[in-house]
Design an enzyme around this catalytic site. Structure first.
Site, PDB file in Angstrom:
ATOM      1  N   PRO A   1      31.538  28.261   9.371  1.00 17.32           N
ATOM      2  CA  PRO A   1      30.892  27.637  10.530  1.00 17.32           C
ATOM      3  C   PRO A   1      30.376  26.216  10.259  1.00 17.32           C
ATOM      4  O   PRO A   1      29.178  25.955  10.258  1.00 17.32           O
ATOM      5  CB  PRO A   1      29.745  28.598  10.828  1.00 17.32           C
ATOM      6  N   CYS A   2      31.312  25.301  10.029  1.00 19.10           N
ATOM      7  CA  CYS A   2      30.908  23.940   9.682  1.00 19.10           C
ATOM      8  C   CYS A   2      30.199  23.243  10.835  1.00 19.10           C
ATOM      9  O   CYS A   2      29.537  22.221  10.620  1.00 19.10           O
ATOM     10  CB  CYS A   2      32.093  23.130   9.179  1.00 19.10           C
ATOM     11  N   HIS A   3      30.269  23.797  12.049  1.00 18.33           N
ATOM     12  CA  HIS A   3      29.520  23.208  13.161  1.00 18.33           C
ATOM     13  C   HIS A   3      28.013  23.350  12.957  1.00 18.33           C
ATOM     14  O   HIS A   3      27.238  22.650  13.594  1.00 18.33           O
ATOM     15  CB  HIS A   3      29.940  23.846  14.496  1.00 18.33           C
TER      16      HIS A   3
END
Length: 86
Positions: A51-53
């Site tokens: 989940p790089c967001h």
């Protein structure tokens, strides 16, 4: 485990509804001055399980997002998780 793998592993531990900064991740992998490298690695991420967001800038702004949709998509995902950002 190489640096990129460490960055992805730490990023996967960020819980839904929470965020961390690029600097936080750099510290977590034992490379406190590598915040730019963290951003460059996450820019190339295409694994939906990472989940790089949830990784934002230290000033509270969203920062970039390499996944399709760019920063607007990152903000949309964070809002869907009830995260307030500047």
């Amino acid at each position: 485990m190489n640096i990129s793998e460490k960055i992805y592993a730490v990023t996967r531990r960020i819980p839904k509804g929470m965020v961390a900064t690029y600097s936080d991740l750099a510290y977590a992998i034992g490379r406190p001055r590598a915040w730019r490298h963290v951003g460059n690695v996450l820019n190339k991420n295409r694994d939906p399980k990472t989940p790089c967001h949830r990784v934002i800038r230290s000033d509270g702004l969203a920062g970039g997002f390499g996944y399709p949709g760019g920063t607007a998509q990152k903000i949309k995902r964070l809002k869907a998780e009830q995260v307030l950002i500047r």
